[in-house]
Design a protein around this motif. Structure first.
Motif, PDB file in Angstrom:
ATOM      1  N   VAL A 162       0.824  -1.217   0.000  1.00  0.00           N
ATOM      2  CA  VAL A 162       0.000   0.000   0.000  1.00  0.00           C
ATOM      3  C   VAL A 162       0.860   1.271   0.000  1.00  0.00           C
ATOM      4  O   VAL A 162       0.505   2.265  -0.623  1.00  0.00           O
ATOM      5  CB  VAL A 162      -0.964  -0.019   1.221  1.00  0.00           C
ATOM      6  CG1 VAL A 162      -1.625   1.335   1.445  1.00  0.00           C
ATOM      7  CG2 VAL A 162      -2.020  -1.112   1.034  1.00  0.00           C
ATOM      8  N   ILE A 163       2.019   1.234   0.672  1.00  0.00           N
ATOM      9  CA  ILE A 163       2.848   2.449   0.721  1.00  0.00           C
ATOM     10  C   ILE A 163       3.711   2.611  -0.535  1.00  0.00           C
ATOM     11  O   ILE A 163       4.014   3.723  -0.925  1.00  0.00           O
ATOM     12  CB  ILE A 163       3.709   2.566   2.008  1.00  0.00           C
ATOM     13  CG1 ILE A 163       4.816   1.530   2.104  1.00  0.00           C
ATOM     14  CG2 ILE A 163       2.822   2.533   3.230  1.00  0.00           C
ATOM     15  CD1 ILE A 163       5.667   1.663   3.394  1.00  0.00           C
ATOM     16  N   GLY A 164       4.124   1.528  -1.171  1.00  0.00           N
ATOM     17  CA  GLY A 164       4.948   1.615  -2.372  1.00  0.00           C
ATOM     18  C   GLY A 164       6.437   1.689  -2.059  1.00  0.00           C
ATOM     19  O   GLY A 164       6.846   1.676  -0.903  1.00  0.00           O
ATOM     20  N   GLY A 171      -0.997   5.172  -7.265  1.00  0.00           N
ATOM     21  CA  GLY A 171      -2.013   4.907  -6.258  1.00  0.00           C
ATOM     22  C   GLY A 171      -1.455   4.556  -4.887  1.00  0.00           C
ATOM     23  O   GLY A 171      -2.205   4.471  -3.922  1.00  0.00           O
ATOM     24  N   THR A 172      -0.137   4.341  -4.803  1.00  0.00           N
ATOM     25  CA  THR A 172       0.448   4.043  -3.492  1.00  0.00           C
ATOM     26  C   THR A 172       0.596   5.345  -2.696  1.00  0.00           C
ATOM     27  O   THR A 172       0.612   6.441  -3.265  1.00  0.00           O
ATOM     28  CB  THR A 172       1.824   3.357  -3.614  1.00  0.00           C
ATOM     29  OG1 THR A 172       2.712   4.241  -4.333  1.00  0.00           O
ATOM     30  CG2 THR A 172       1.719   2.034  -4.355  1.00  0.00           C
ATOM     31  N   ARG A 177       3.117   6.556  -1.032  1.00  0.00           N
ATOM     32  CA  ARG A 177       4.325   7.334  -1.335  1.00  0.00           C
ATOM     33  C   ARG A 177       4.232   8.023  -2.695  1.00  0.00           C
ATOM     34  O   ARG A 177       4.708   9.145  -2.869  1.00  0.00           O
ATOM     35  CB  ARG A 177       5.563   6.440  -1.214  1.00  0.00           C
ATOM     36  CG  ARG A 177       5.948   6.219   0.267  1.00  0.00           C
ATOM     37  CD  ARG A 177       6.983   5.158   0.442  1.00  0.00           C
ATOM     38  NE  ARG A 177       7.562   5.151   1.782  1.00  0.00           N
ATOM     39  CZ  ARG A 177       8.333   4.175   2.250  1.00  0.00           C
ATOM     40  NH1 ARG A 177       8.597   3.119   1.486  1.00  0.00           N
ATOM     41  NH2 ARG A 177       8.827   4.235   3.467  1.00  0.00           N
ATOM     42  N   LYS A 178       3.600   7.370  -3.665  1.00  0.00           N
ATOM     43  CA  LYS A 178       3.409   8.031  -4.968  1.00  0.00           C
ATOM     44  C   LYS A 178       2.525   9.264  -4.808  1.00  0.00           C
ATOM     45  O   LYS A 178       2.775  10.316  -5.399  1.00  0.00           O
ATOM     46  CB  LYS A 178       2.764   7.033  -5.943  1.00  0.00           C
ATOM     47  CG  LYS A 178       2.523   7.579  -7.322  1.00  0.00           C
ATOM     48  CD  LYS A 178       3.832   7.757  -8.069  1.00  0.00           C
ATOM     49  CE  LYS A 178       3.597   7.974  -9.543  1.00  0.00           C
ATOM     50  NZ  LYS A 178       4.827   7.698 -10.296  1.00  0.00           N
ATOM     51  N   LEU A 179       1.504   9.133  -3.959  1.00  0.00           N
ATOM     52  CA  LEU A 179       0.544  10.233  -3.794  1.00  0.00           C
ATOM     53  C   LEU A 179       1.094  11.371  -2.940  1.00  0.00           C
ATOM     54  O   LEU A 179       0.823  12.532  -3.222  1.00  0.00           O
ATOM     55  CB  LEU A 179      -0.740   9.698  -3.136  1.00  0.00           C
ATOM     56  CG  LEU A 179      -1.626   8.807  -4.013  1.00  0.00           C
ATOM     57  CD1 LEU A 179      -2.664   8.078  -3.149  1.00  0.00           C
ATOM     58  CD2 LEU A 179      -2.342   9.645  -5.067  1.00  0.00           C
ATOM     59  N   TYR A 180       1.857  11.040  -1.871  1.00  0.00           N
ATOM     60  CA  TYR A 180       2.164  12.060  -0.873  1.00  0.00           C
ATOM     61  C   TYR A 180       3.648  12.315  -0.607  1.00  0.00           C
ATOM     62  O   TYR A 180       3.976  13.291   0.064  1.00  0.00           O
ATOM     63  CB  TYR A 180       1.476  11.708   0.455  1.00  0.00           C
ATOM     64  CG  TYR A 180      -0.016  11.559   0.322  1.00  0.00           C
ATOM     65  CD1 TYR A 180      -0.817  12.653  -0.004  1.00  0.00           C
ATOM     66  CD2 TYR A 180      -0.633  10.318   0.488  1.00  0.00           C
ATOM     67  CE1 TYR A 180      -2.189  12.523  -0.145  1.00  0.00           C
ATOM     68  CE2 TYR A 180      -2.011  10.168   0.351  1.00  0.00           C
ATOM     69  CZ  TYR A 180      -2.781  11.264   0.039  1.00  0.00           C
ATOM     70  OH  TYR A 180      -4.133  11.135  -0.110  1.00  0.00           O
ATOM     71  N   ALA A 181       4.549  11.431  -1.066  1.00  0.00           N
ATOM     72  CA  ALA A 181       5.961  11.622  -0.742  1.00  0.00           C
ATOM     73  C   ALA A 181       6.603  12.598  -1.715  1.00  0.00           C
ATOM     74  O   ALA A 181       6.151  12.738  -2.861  1.00  0.00           O
ATOM     75  CB  ALA A 181       6.699  10.285  -0.772  1.00  0.00           C
TER      76      ALA A 181
END
Ligand code: ADP
Ligand code: MG
Length: 143
Positions: free
Chosen positions: A89-91, A101-102, A104-108
């Motif tokens: 889920v985090i990537g 969609g992970t 880290r893709k979304l927020y990191a």
């Protein structure tokens, strides 16, 4: 598959960017149960202790500085196969390599400031949860 526990930390970059709510919603959508959660501020010393396994790595100093740079939100999670599931889920560690969609893709924003932590084994998950939470702070949900 076995019910496992993993430690998630919403790292200081995610807290500063106002993403606590978004990431908790993501956690719940993926079917994880929250057993324990709090807002914390790590000292240099405790961040260093938490990441002691990385002491010899070149990024250790900046990692410790980053993790103690602001508030974070440690969360104990429970789910079937939680260790591998949470890492899915985090990537990937580096958001540039993380799947669409992970979290880290979304927020990191970078390999260092990568929004969330996830334990890498059942044994380390239990150790990391015990680092942040006392027995009395953990809701035993009996899934
Ligand atoms: P993960 O968090 O995906 O398990 P690691 O255990 O390898 O990754 O590293 C722990 C944390 O150290 C990472 O989440 C990231 O914040 C930081 N980190 C790892 N590798 C680097 C790097 N090459 N440069 C900067 N920071 C890094
Ligand atoms: Mg790791």
């Amino acid at each position: 598959m076995a019910i496992e526990k993993t430690l998630c930390i919403l790292k200081p970059d995610a807290v500063k960017a106002g993403n606590i709510g978004n990431i908790i919603a993501h956690i719940q959508k993926e079917g994880f149960k929250i057993q324990a959660m709090k807002l914390a501020r790590l000292s240099d010393r405790s961040a260093g202790k938490f990441y002691e396994v990385h002491k010899e790595r070149p990024f250790y100093g900046s990692l410790v500085e980053f993790m103690s740079s602001g508030a974070c939100v440690p969360i104990a999670l429970e789910k079937e196969n939680a260790i591998a599931e949470w890492r899915r889920v985090i990537g990937a560690t580096d958001p540039a390599e993380a799947a669409d969609g992970t979290i880290r893709k979304l927020y990191a924003t970078s390999k260092g400031e990568n929004a969330v932590h996830g334990s890498d084994s059942v044994e380390n998950g239990l150790r990391e949860i015990a680092f942040f939470f006392t027995e009395a702070e953990i809701a035993e949900l009996g899934l």
